[in-house]
Design a protein around this motif. Sequence first.
Motif, PDB file in Angstrom:
ATOM      1  N   PHE A   1     113.134  85.989  47.357  1.00 26.24           N
ATOM      2  CA  PHE A   1     111.830  85.583  48.206  1.00 26.24           C
ATOM      3  C   PHE A   1     111.927  84.403  49.029  1.00 26.24           C
ATOM      4  CE2 PHE A   1     109.368  88.108  44.846  1.00 26.24           C
ATOM      5  CZ  PHE A   1     109.729  89.300  45.406  1.00 26.24           C
ATOM      6  N   LEU A   2     112.521  83.483  48.203  1.00 23.14           N
ATOM      7  CA  LEU A   2     112.695  82.005  48.958  1.00 23.14           C
ATOM      8  C   LEU A   2     113.612  82.263  49.836  1.00 23.14           C
ATOM      9  CD1 LEU A   2     111.630  79.247  48.401  1.00 23.14           C
ATOM     10  CD2 LEU A   2     113.593  78.584  47.141  1.00 23.14           C
ATOM     11  N   GLN A   3     115.017  82.875  49.727  1.00 22.11           N
ATOM     12  CA  GLN A   3     116.208  82.955  50.629  1.00 22.11           C
ATOM     13  C   GLN A   3     115.426  83.578  51.933  1.00 22.11           C
ATOM     14  OE1 GLN A   3     119.078  85.736  50.135  1.00 22.11           O
ATOM     15  NE2 GLN A   3     120.702  84.337  50.816  1.00 22.11           N
ATOM     16  N   ALA A   4     114.655  84.927  51.702  1.00 25.59           N
ATOM     17  CA  ALA A   4     114.041  85.613  52.835  1.00 25.59           C
ATOM     18  C   ALA A   4     113.126  84.497  53.608  1.00 25.59           C
ATOM     19  CB  ALA A   4     113.218  86.872  52.351  1.00 25.59           C
ATOM     20  N   TYR A   5     112.424  83.740  53.084  1.00 20.62           N
ATOM     21  CA  TYR A   5     111.581  82.869  53.703  1.00 20.62           C
ATOM     22  C   TYR A   5     112.232  81.848  54.793  1.00 20.62           C
ATOM     23  CZ  TYR A   5     108.511  78.918  54.413  1.00 20.62           C
ATOM     24  OH  TYR A   5     107.638  77.737  54.896  1.00 20.62           O
TER      25      TYR A   5
ATOM     26  N   GLN B   1     123.281  90.530  41.561  1.00 14.90           N
ATOM     27  CA  GLN B   1     122.081  90.125  40.950  1.00 14.90           C
ATOM     28  C   GLN B   1     121.516  89.142  41.665  1.00 14.90           C
ATOM     29  OE1 GLN B   1     121.905  90.272  36.688  1.00 14.90           O
ATOM     30  NE2 GLN B   1     122.268  92.643  36.776  1.00 14.90           N
ATOM     31  N   MET B   2     120.139  89.156  41.859  1.00 16.82           N
ATOM     32  CA  MET B   2     119.280  88.049  42.500  1.00 16.82           C
ATOM     33  C   MET B   2     117.945  87.945  41.935  1.00 16.82           C
ATOM     34  SD  MET B   2     119.295  86.684  46.172  1.00 16.82           S
ATOM     35  CE  MET B   2     118.775  85.125  46.819  1.00 16.82           C
ATOM     36  N   SER B   3     117.332  87.150  41.341  1.00 17.44           N
ATOM     37  CA  SER B   3     116.024  86.982  40.942  1.00 17.44           C
ATOM     38  C   SER B   3     115.207  87.178  42.007  1.00 17.44           C
ATOM     39  CB  SER B   3     115.864  85.855  40.145  1.00 17.44           C
ATOM     40  OG  SER B   3     115.706  84.650  40.983  1.00 17.44           O
ATOM     41  N   HIS B   4     113.951  87.618  41.711  1.00 17.36           N
ATOM     42  CA  HIS B   4     112.847  88.066  42.531  1.00 17.36           C
ATOM     43  C   HIS B   4     112.550  86.568  43.352  1.00 17.36           C
ATOM     44  CE1 HIS B   4     111.005  91.847  41.098  1.00 17.36           C
ATOM     45  NE2 HIS B   4     112.523  91.804  41.131  1.00 17.36           N
ATOM     46  N   GLY B   5     112.342  85.285  42.619  1.00 16.12           N
ATOM     47  CA  GLY B   5     111.877  84.153  43.046  1.00 16.12           C
ATOM     48  C   GLY B   5     112.875  83.776  44.203  1.00 16.12           C
TER      49      GLY B   5
ATOM     50  N   ALA C   1     110.877  93.985  36.656  1.00 14.54           N
ATOM     51  CA  ALA C   1     110.970  92.755  36.697  1.00 14.54           C
ATOM     52  C   ALA C   1     112.424  92.279  36.700  1.00 14.54           C
ATOM     53  CB  ALA C   1     110.370  91.719  35.719  1.00 14.54           C
ATOM     54  N   ALA C   2     113.446  93.466  36.619  1.00  9.29           N
ATOM     55  CA  ALA C   2     114.595  93.385  36.911  1.00  9.29           C
ATOM     56  C   ALA C   2     115.156  92.807  38.182  1.00  9.29           C
ATOM     57  CB  ALA C   2     115.220  94.695  36.600  1.00  9.29           C
ATOM     58  N   PRO C   3     116.068  91.904  38.270  1.00  9.36           N
ATOM     59  CA  PRO C   3     116.733  91.219  39.581  1.00  9.36           C
ATOM     60  C   PRO C   3     117.012  92.273  40.567  1.00  9.36           C
ATOM     61  CG  PRO C   3     118.561  91.074  37.780  1.00  9.36           C
ATOM     62  CD  PRO C   3     117.149  91.515  37.157  1.00  9.36           C
ATOM     63  N   PHE C   4     116.846  91.943  41.781  1.00 12.90           N
ATOM     64  CA  PHE C   4     117.276  92.683  42.910  1.00 12.90           C
ATOM     65  C   PHE C   4     118.984  92.977  42.825  1.00 12.90           C
ATOM     66  CE2 PHE C   4     113.240  91.213  44.706  1.00 12.90           C
ATOM     67  CZ  PHE C   4     112.431  92.499  44.653  1.00 12.90           C
ATOM     68  N   LEU C   5     119.237  93.839  43.577  1.00  9.23           N
ATOM     69  CA  LEU C   5     120.751  94.199  43.604  1.00  9.23           C
ATOM     70  C   LEU C   5     121.146  93.934  45.227  1.00  9.23           C
ATOM     71  CD1 LEU C   5     121.842  96.877  40.990  1.00  9.23           C
ATOM     72  CD2 LEU C   5     122.275  94.537  40.949  1.00  9.23           C
ATOM     73  N   LEU C   6     122.187  92.912  45.287  1.00  6.31           N
ATOM     74  CA  LEU C   6     122.500  92.848  46.744  1.00  6.31           C
ATOM     75  C   LEU C   6     123.747  93.821  47.256  1.00  6.31           C
ATOM     76  CD1 LEU C   6     122.585  88.838  46.735  1.00  6.31           C
ATOM     77  CD2 LEU C   6     120.815  90.337  47.745  1.00  6.31           C
ATOM     78  N   THR C   7     123.964  93.964  48.450  1.00  7.63           N
ATOM     79  CA  THR C   7     124.789  95.139  48.734  1.00  7.63           C
ATOM     80  C   THR C   7     125.770  94.550  49.872  1.00  7.63           C
ATOM     81  OG1 THR C   7     123.087  96.660  48.423  1.00  7.63           O
ATOM     82  CG2 THR C   7     125.361  97.177  49.850  1.00  7.63           C
ATOM     83  N   GLY C   8     127.161  94.365  49.595  1.00 10.64           N
ATOM     84  CA  GLY C   8     128.020  94.197  50.488  1.00 10.64           C
ATOM     85  C   GLY C   8     128.351  95.085  51.558  1.00 10.64           C
ATOM     86  N   PHE C   9     129.600  95.751  51.593  1.00 10.47           N
ATOM     87  CA  PHE C   9     129.875  96.885  52.534  1.00 10.47           C
ATOM     88  C   PHE C   9     130.070  98.148  51.886  1.00 10.47           C
ATOM     89  CE2 PHE C   9     130.657  92.989  55.063  1.00 10.47           C
ATOM     90  CZ  PHE C   9     130.386  93.220  56.412  1.00 10.47           C
ATOM     91  N   PRO C  10     129.074  99.015  51.745  1.00 10.67           N
ATOM     92  CA  PRO C  10     129.242 100.226  50.994  1.00 10.67           C
ATOM     93  C   PRO C  10     130.505 101.203  51.336  1.00 10.67           C
ATOM     94  CG  PRO C  10     126.934  99.765  51.935  1.00 10.67           C
ATOM     95  CD  PRO C  10     127.842  98.989  52.404  1.00 10.67           C
ATOM     96  N   GLY C  11     130.952 101.417  50.350  1.00  5.75           N
ATOM     97  CA  GLY C  11     132.256 102.184  50.596  1.00  5.75           C
ATOM     98  C   GLY C  11     133.510 101.402  50.764  1.00  5.75           C
TER      99      GLY C  11
END
Length: 311
Positions: A96-100, A89-93, A7-17
């Motif tokens: 999902f709301l942002q994706a929606y 870090q971004m919580s699941h809720g 249930a740990a938050p998702f991790l967003l990614t910028g520009f890898p490297g």
Amino acid sequence: MWPNISAAPFLLTGFPGLEAAHHWISIPFFAVYISVLLGNGTLLYLIKDDHSLHEPMYYFLAMLAGTDLMVTLTTMPTVMGVLWMNHRQMSHGACFLQAYFIHSLSIVESGVLLAMAYDRFIAIRTPLRYNSILTNSRVMKVGLGVLMRGFLSLVPPIVPLYWFPYCRSRVLSHAFCLHQDVMKLACADITFNRVYPVILVALTFFLDALIILFSYILILKTVMGIASGEERAKALNTCVSHISCVLVFYITVIGLTFIHRFGKHAPRVIHITMSYVYFLFPPFMNPIIYSIKTKQIQRNIICLFSMHRRA
């Protein structure tokens, strides 16, 4: 129970490297975001303020500007958070709301462009009946229909994300949440979530593009039947802004689709950059196109700035 469910938050990614350069990368991003907010905000203000712009064509333009503003405000906080403060870090809720909102607003934008094509079609095919066909109440109904199509069609694929278990990696590939990104992290049967978006894209983006193309073939047929060359040019000129916005939107959609489908071996930074182009280029370009090509808006912008200068 599923093993290792997180249930740990998702991790967003910028520009890898390129993490060390995130502060520098944030400068052009911030400049584009501010331009989008100012450009679309100015369009909305002018259309609200000037009674000569209270016409169906400009109401649809206001819907386009409003959609572009919402898309920008949906992605901007997380993108700038990652680039400025490395806040990943971004919580699941929240995710999902942002994706929606991101996906719904893309369908809304496609629908608004279709409504604008209908407006131009009526204006050129039956100019004398234009005001009786596109009444204020009909424009409102079209706008409501476009919004409902966008926001209701995304409920079926987004809702299951809330009860999927996530036991794989928590790392997303962008600085914002996308349905296709999140769904791949689920430890569940995601067949519906794979199939539904393909059908949805065919029935919205693809179908809208076909209807827009067909409406312009009919518009062109009508324009070619006008005897006066000057009147022909005048009629076509009213469509140039809309055609430009349609091209900007659909070229970025096609570009992103091609990169995802056939660019498997392309560097990851190309995929990421293309997704930012898709979300930022149309909202950035639309106000510029309309302020350059639409005389009334151009005049209003000049008046607005000259008033500020006098003040």
